[in-house]
Write a protein that holds these residues in place. Structure first.
Motif, mmCIF file in Angstrom:
data_model
loop_
_atom_site.group_PDB
_atom_site.id
_atom_site.type_symbol
_atom_site.label_atom_id
_atom_site.label_comp_id
_atom_site.label_asym_id
_atom_site.label_seq_id
_atom_site.Cartn_x
_atom_site.Cartn_y
_atom_site.Cartn_z
ATOM 1 N N PRO A 74 68.114 -1.033 3.848
ATOM 2 C CA PRO A 74 66.833 -0.668 3.200
ATOM 3 C C PRO A 74 67.244 0.391 1.999
ATOM 4 C CG PRO A 74 66.972 0.524 5.264
ATOM 5 C CD PRO A 74 67.891 -0.633 5.302
ATOM 6 N N ALA A 75 68.322 1.080 2.040
ATOM 7 C CA ALA A 75 68.680 2.152 0.883
ATOM 8 C C ALA A 75 69.229 1.353 -0.325
ATOM 9 C CB ALA A 75 69.994 3.126 1.798
ATOM 10 N N PHE A 76 69.416 -0.212 -0.171
ATOM 11 C CA PHE A 76 69.896 -0.735 -1.196
ATOM 12 C C PHE A 76 68.930 -1.017 -2.208
ATOM 13 C CE2 PHE A 76 71.329 -4.409 -3.578
ATOM 14 C CZ PHE A 76 72.370 -4.364 -3.986
ATOM 15 N N PHE A 77 67.661 -1.007 -1.759
ATOM 16 C CA PHE A 77 66.152 -1.428 -2.564
ATOM 17 C C PHE A 77 65.369 -0.418 -2.452
ATOM 18 C CE2 PHE A 77 68.187 -4.791 0.206
ATOM 19 C CZ PHE A 77 68.356 -6.070 -0.847
ATOM 20 N N PRO A 78 64.495 -0.673 -3.605
ATOM 21 C CA PRO A 78 64.199 -1.726 -4.632
ATOM 22 C C PRO A 78 65.189 -1.815 -5.669
ATOM 23 C CG PRO A 78 62.572 -0.101 -4.928
ATOM 24 C CD PRO A 78 63.474 0.565 -3.881
ATOM 25 N N VAL A 79 65.784 -3.083 -6.252
ATOM 26 C CA VAL A 79 66.316 -3.229 -7.484
ATOM 27 C C VAL A 79 65.438 -3.060 -8.342
ATOM 28 C CG1 VAL A 79 67.882 -5.008 -8.304
ATOM 29 C CG2 VAL A 79 68.354 -4.480 -5.862
ATOM 30 N N LYS A 80 65.823 -2.444 -9.499
ATOM 31 C CA LYS A 80 65.090 -2.537 -10.738
ATOM 32 C C LYS A 80 65.063 -3.849 -11.348
ATOM 33 C CE LYS A 80 65.233 2.625 -11.259
ATOM 34 N NZ LYS A 80 63.675 2.625 -11.206
ATOM 35 N N ILE A 81 64.210 -4.601 -11.671
ATOM 36 C CA ILE A 81 64.286 -5.777 -12.195
ATOM 37 C C ILE A 81 64.588 -5.860 -13.647
ATOM 38 C CG2 ILE A 81 61.942 -6.138 -12.855
ATOM 39 C CD1 ILE A 81 61.980 -9.125 -11.761
ATOM 40 N N ASN A 82 64.155 -4.764 -14.513
ATOM 41 C CA ASN A 82 64.633 -4.664 -15.868
ATOM 42 C C ASN A 82 66.057 -4.025 -15.986
ATOM 43 O OD1 ASN A 82 62.188 -5.886 -17.234
ATOM 44 N ND2 ASN A 82 61.366 -4.520 -15.591
ATOM 45 N N ARG A 83 66.726 -3.466 -14.979
ATOM 46 C CA ARG A 83 67.766 -2.796 -15.379
ATOM 47 C C ARG A 83 68.994 -3.238 -14.332
ATOM 48 N NH1 ARG A 83 66.461 3.483 -15.677
ATOM 49 N NH2 ARG A 83 64.770 2.901 -14.546
ATOM 50 N N GLY A 84 68.487 -3.728 -13.410
ATOM 51 C CA GLY A 84 69.658 -4.016 -12.247
ATOM 52 C C GLY A 84 70.706 -4.960 -12.782
ATOM 53 N N ASP A 85 71.824 -4.949 -12.399
ATOM 54 C CA ASP A 85 73.040 -5.823 -12.748
ATOM 55 C C ASP A 85 73.003 -7.134 -12.149
ATOM 56 O OD1 ASP A 85 74.185 -5.432 -10.204
ATOM 57 O OD2 ASP A 85 75.630 -4.033 -11.072
ATOM 58 N N ARG A 86 73.536 -8.301 -12.136
ATOM 59 C CA ARG A 86 73.206 -9.605 -11.558
ATOM 60 C C ARG A 86 73.743 -9.441 -10.193
ATOM 61 N NH1 ARG A 86 75.868 -14.473 -10.739
ATOM 62 N NH2 ARG A 86 74.501 -16.238 -11.631
ATOM 63 N N GLU A 87 74.660 -8.931 -9.896
ATOM 64 C CA GLU A 87 75.116 -8.855 -8.638
ATOM 65 C C GLU A 87 73.914 -8.156 -7.639
ATOM 66 O OE1 GLU A 87 78.013 -9.995 -7.446
ATOM 67 O OE2 GLU A 87 78.061 -10.817 -9.509
ATOM 68 N N ALA A 88 73.314 -7.074 -8.232
ATOM 69 C CA ALA A 88 72.167 -6.442 -7.432
ATOM 70 C C ALA A 88 71.289 -7.490 -7.141
ATOM 71 C CB ALA A 88 71.778 -5.124 -7.999
ATOM 72 N N LEU A 89 70.706 -8.245 -8.237
ATOM 73 C CA LEU A 89 69.510 -9.142 -8.228
ATOM 74 C C LEU A 89 69.900 -10.137 -7.542
ATOM 75 C CD1 LEU A 89 68.735 -8.938 -12.082
ATOM 76 C CD2 LEU A 89 67.129 -8.154 -10.165
ATOM 77 N N LEU A 90 71.070 -10.494 -7.186
ATOM 78 C CA LEU A 90 71.469 -11.709 -6.345
ATOM 79 C C LEU A 90 71.204 -11.273 -4.851
ATOM 80 C CD1 LEU A 90 74.537 -13.366 -8.100
ATOM 81 C CD2 LEU A 90 72.019 -14.615 -7.650
ATOM 82 N N ARG A 91 71.037 -10.057 -4.482
ATOM 83 C CA ARG A 91 71.008 -9.538 -3.086
ATOM 84 C C ARG A 91 69.435 -9.613 -2.842
ATOM 85 N NH1 ARG A 91 75.706 -7.961 -0.172
ATOM 86 N NH2 ARG A 91 77.302 -8.481 -1.623
ATOM 87 N N VAL A 92 68.651 -9.889 -3.780
ATOM 88 C CA VAL A 92 67.131 -9.710 -3.436
ATOM 89 C C VAL A 92 66.793 -11.073 -2.794
ATOM 90 C CG1 VAL A 92 64.928 -9.479 -4.654
ATOM 91 C CG2 VAL A 92 66.659 -8.377 -5.323
ATOM 92 N N PRO A 93 65.881 -11.008 -1.665
ATOM 93 C CA PRO A 93 65.550 -12.064 -1.001
ATOM 94 C C PRO A 93 64.682 -13.066 -1.984
ATOM 95 C CG PRO A 93 65.540 -10.350 0.480
ATOM 96 C CD PRO A 93 65.934 -9.581 -0.807
ATOM 97 N N GLY A 94 64.719 -14.358 -1.709
ATOM 98 C CA GLY A 94 63.868 -15.038 -2.686
ATOM 99 C C GLY A 94 64.325 -15.413 -4.046
ATOM 100 N N LEU A 95 65.509 -14.565 -4.741
ATOM 101 C CA LEU A 95 65.969 -14.983 -5.801
ATOM 102 C C LEU A 95 67.282 -15.545 -5.780
ATOM 103 C CD1 LEU A 95 65.146 -11.505 -7.977
ATOM 104 C CD2 LEU A 95 63.938 -13.500 -7.705
ATOM 105 N N GLY A 96 67.607 -16.734 -6.432
ATOM 106 C CA GLY A 96 68.735 -17.479 -6.751
ATOM 107 C C GLY A 96 69.389 -17.331 -7.939
ATOM 108 N N PRO A 97 70.553 -17.861 -8.086
ATOM 109 C CA PRO A 97 71.183 -17.723 -9.244
ATOM 110 C C PRO A 97 70.461 -18.180 -10.555
ATOM 111 C CG PRO A 97 72.723 -18.789 -7.918
ATOM 112 C CD PRO A 97 71.258 -18.627 -7.067
#
Length: 378
Positions: free
Chosen positions: A317-340
């Motif tokens: 839980p400490a990894f989240f939430p990821v900022k969609i407007n600033r998070g890097d690609r590696e972090a965004l790929l860790r978000v459930p429901g988001l693929g490449p």
């Protein structure tokens, strides 16, 4: 033998080839699923370099087998009623006739073990040689490497094939020994896999040839953690192209088989377990997860109720939430429901304007609902 007799036997052998799946049947994309032709033969997907998929014919040379694999209905003491065999020339001519009508992309050719490994390999490579040398066929040929095949037989297959595969079956000799006494794990499975890796390494003579392997999931008493550990080695040490998984379905094999007593799963849950392993495979290959990051239940198996990425997110839980407007690609790929694809769309769109919601990206439905709690839109 007349062509009608050959075609009738090919129907039987193609039907029996279903027990060696070797394709990503758990994918959500229907184009990646195996399917039956109108005459009952199995047709399998082949990815195209230009994108998309074509189909190939998958069949056996024979469904007679000297081996004793306890999970396989084609084993020596199995109850398959219609044993039959085709010669290399018969297989080649039947395939070309089928190709003429359907414009196939290629042939996936496997076999039961005829006496011993090299005798069987000779028939497999003879079939490929007839297609390549007599009929000048230049399409896709996938040859199965028979457990225990000699180095010379393996190299001959690589001279003729586009791709080769050998089933690893289980993660380790201890689990393997509970399924077969005919084959030796280190000698007949691991040694050939290592040779395949060496012969197809970058700069090697057969570097153009793709290598794959497959686990038979749930026939022995392995857990998912053990499978993933071996899968990681196959990708990072052997550098194989793909790892596949085939869920053992109860009732096909010998009644006294370890998986029947250890895994009290429904047929649906057995397939869900297979699907979870394919999802882990994608996390390792496409999402930059390390094998040690995968989360398991206390018994070492993947959670059937949550996909592996969602399970990781819940556990961190400490990894989240990821900022969609600033998070890097590696972090965004860790978000459930988001693929490449979704992540690439996010990165591209936020260069132009701020993203206020997933609907700005055209993402809706279950995947959007899964991703939303793990994202920060500020």
């Amino acid at each position: 033998m007349g062509m009608d007799d050959v075609i009738n036997k090919l129907d039987i052998l193609s039907e029996d080839s279903q027990y060696d799946l070797a394709c990503a049947c758990s994918s959500k994309n229907p184009k990646e699923h195996r399917r039956r032709g109108l005459d009952g033969r199995w047709l399998y997907p082949v990815p195209l370099t230009r994108g998309g998929y074509g189909i190939m014919l998958k069949t056996l040379l024979t469904n007679t087998c000297s081996s004793d694999c306890r999970y396989c209905p084609l084993r020596q003491d199995g109850n398959t009623a219609r044993r039959c065999t085709l010669s290399p020339d018969e297989i080649a001519r039947a395939f070309l006739e089928y190709d003429r009508r359907l414009h196939l992309l290629g042939l996936f050719l496997s076999s039961g073990i005829i006496g011993n490994a090299d005798r069987t390999m000779e028939r497999l490579t003879d079939t490929a040689a007839i297609l390549r040398e007599k009929y000048r066929y230049r399409g896709y040929i996938h040859l199965k490497i028979i457990p225990g095949a000699s180095p010379a037989a393996i190299r001959r297959s690589m001279q003729l094939a586009t791709a080769v595969s050998l089933n690893i079956e289980t993660p380790g000799a201890e689990h393997f020994a509970k399924l077969s006494q005919f084959k030796n794990y280190d000698r007949d499975i691991i040694a050939p896999l290592k040779l395949m890796a060496a012969e197809t390494a970058r700069g090697a003579e057969f570097a153009r040839v793709k290598c794959t392997t497959q686990f038979i999931v749930g026939a022995s008493d392995e857990n998912d953690r053990e499978i993933v550990k071996y899968m990681d080695g196959i990708y990072n040490r052997l550098k194989f192209e793909r790892v596949y998984f085939s869920a053992y379905q109860g009732g096909l094999g010998h009644p006294d088989i370890p998986g029947e007593s250890r895994f009290t799963l429904s047929p649906h849950d057995r397939l869900t377990r297979e699907h979870r392993l394919y999802q882990v495979d994608f996390l390792l290959r496409k999402y930059n997860f390390a094998a040690g990051e995968i989360v398991y239940a206390e018994n070492g198996n993947l959670d059937l109720g949550h996909d592996p990425k969602e399970h990781w997110a819940i556990a961190h839980p400490a990894f989240f939430p990821v900022k969609i407007n600033r998070g890097d690609r590696e972090a965004l790929l860790r978000v459930p429901g988001l693929g490449p694809v979704s992540v690439n769309r996010i990165i591209s769109q936020r260069r132009q304007r701020r993203i206020g919601s997933l609907s700005d990206l055209g993402l809706r439905g279950k995947l959007a609902a899964k991703a939303r709690p793990f994202l920060d839109f500020t």
